[in-house]
Design a protein around this motif. Structure first.
Motif, PDB file in Angstrom:
ATOM      1  N   LYS A   1       0.488  -0.807   0.296  1.00 31.43           N
ATOM      2  CA  LYS A   1       0.284   0.417  -0.586  1.00 31.43           C
ATOM      3  C   LYS A   1       0.715   1.724   0.589  1.00 31.43           C
ATOM      4  O   LYS A   1       0.442   2.624  -0.228  1.00 31.43           O
TER       5      LYS A   1
ATOM      6  N   ASP B   1       1.618   5.135  -7.047  1.00 31.63           N
ATOM      7  CA  ASP B   1       1.323   5.005  -8.502  1.00 31.63           C
ATOM      8  C   ASP B   1       1.215   4.284  -9.151  1.00 31.63           C
ATOM      9  O   ASP B   1       1.314   3.793  -9.854  1.00 31.63           O
TER      10      ASP B   1
ATOM     11  N   GLU C   1      -2.967  -4.510  -7.408  1.00 27.44           N
ATOM     12  CA  GLU C   1      -2.330  -3.442  -5.890  1.00 27.44           C
ATOM     13  C   GLU C   1      -3.474  -2.150  -6.606  1.00 27.44           C
ATOM     14  O   GLU C   1      -4.314  -1.555  -5.577  1.00 27.44           O
TER      15      GLU C   1
ATOM     16  N   ARG D   1      -6.697  -0.959  -4.665  1.00 28.27           N
ATOM     17  CA  ARG D   1      -6.376   0.626  -3.515  1.00 28.27           C
ATOM     18  C   ARG D   1      -7.149   1.571  -4.650  1.00 28.27           C
ATOM     19  O   ARG D   1      -7.540   2.487  -3.496  1.00 28.27           O
ATOM     20  N   TYR D   2      -8.247   1.276  -5.836  1.00 29.15           N
ATOM     21  CA  TYR D   2      -9.255   1.911  -5.758  1.00 29.15           C
ATOM     22  C   TYR D   2     -10.617   1.590  -6.073  1.00 29.15           C
ATOM     23  O   TYR D   2     -11.494   2.497  -6.176  1.00 29.15           O
TER      24      TYR D   2
END
Length: 211
Positions: free
Chosen positions: A16, A20, A37, A41-42
């Motif tokens: 995490k 990005d 990932e 994450r989104y």
């Protein structure tokens, strides 16, 4: 071709804390862990954003899954981006508007920001002083009274932390219009007070509510 993973495994090379931009470049080169990932994450952010446009969770989830599949299948032709969050929000917004347009008579559409309201409620327990709780509730109620476009701009600016130029591109308006909408929204919010607080104080309370 590797099967994209939507429900997300434990990752070895990424976490995490991975930037990005690093994930995006690995994803574009075909790294499935980076793709996973980014999706993890989104996922929640995009699901919440979809609730701006419809209350039908099946439509929202199906649209998001379609977007994730599209991204994976077209990863080799996707360009670099200075903001992965902006790219994903823009792509999802375009796709869900396209999805719900022909379904307007079949799905329940919404012009409310219920997920923001949920965030408001979750934050209440963190406020220790009665005056702060009362003021926060007043700001929340005022936000709910804003026109839909003002609510969306406030959400994108203060909840998703997009820059005015990014919001302008997302909504197909110019940056000055975004600034004007924010100013009108803040002006409307200040009108709920007999003695209006300075903008800096109002912005602080908005940030406390939205984050």
């Amino acid at each position: 071709m590797a099967r994209p993973a939507f429900y997300f495994c434990t990752l070895a090379p990424f976490s995490k804390h991975t930037d990005d931009a690093i994930l995006w470049n690995y994803f574009r080169s075909g790294d499935e862990d980076a793709y996973t990932e980014l999706s993890r994450r989104y996922y929640r952010t995009l699901i919440q954003y979809g609730q701006r446009f419809t209350t039908n969770m099946q439509v929202i989830e199906d649209t998001l899954q379609d977007l994730l599949v599209h991204l994976w299948l077209h990863r080799n032709s996707i360009n670099d981006t200075p903001s992965v969050k902006y790219y994903l929000i823009k792509s999802f917004r375009h796709r869900i508007l396209k999805t719900i347009k022909p379904l307007s008579g079949e799905v329940e559409l919404t012009d409310r920001f219920d997920d923001i309201n949920a965030e408001f409620s979750c934050e209440d327990s963190l406020i220790q002083h009665e005056n702060d709780v009362a003021l926060k509730r007043k700001v929340k109620n005022a936000v709910e009274q804003l026109p839909v476009r003002q609510q969306e701009v406030i959400y994108l600016r203060f909840f998703q932390n997009l820059q005015p130029e990014e919001i302008a591109r997302l909504l197909s308006i110019n940056s000055q219009s975004v600034s004007n909408i924010i100013q009108r929204a803040l002006h409307n919010l200040r009108n709920v007070w007999t003695y209006a607080p300075p903008y800096s104080v109002l912005l602080w309370y908005i940030s406390q509510i939205l984050y």
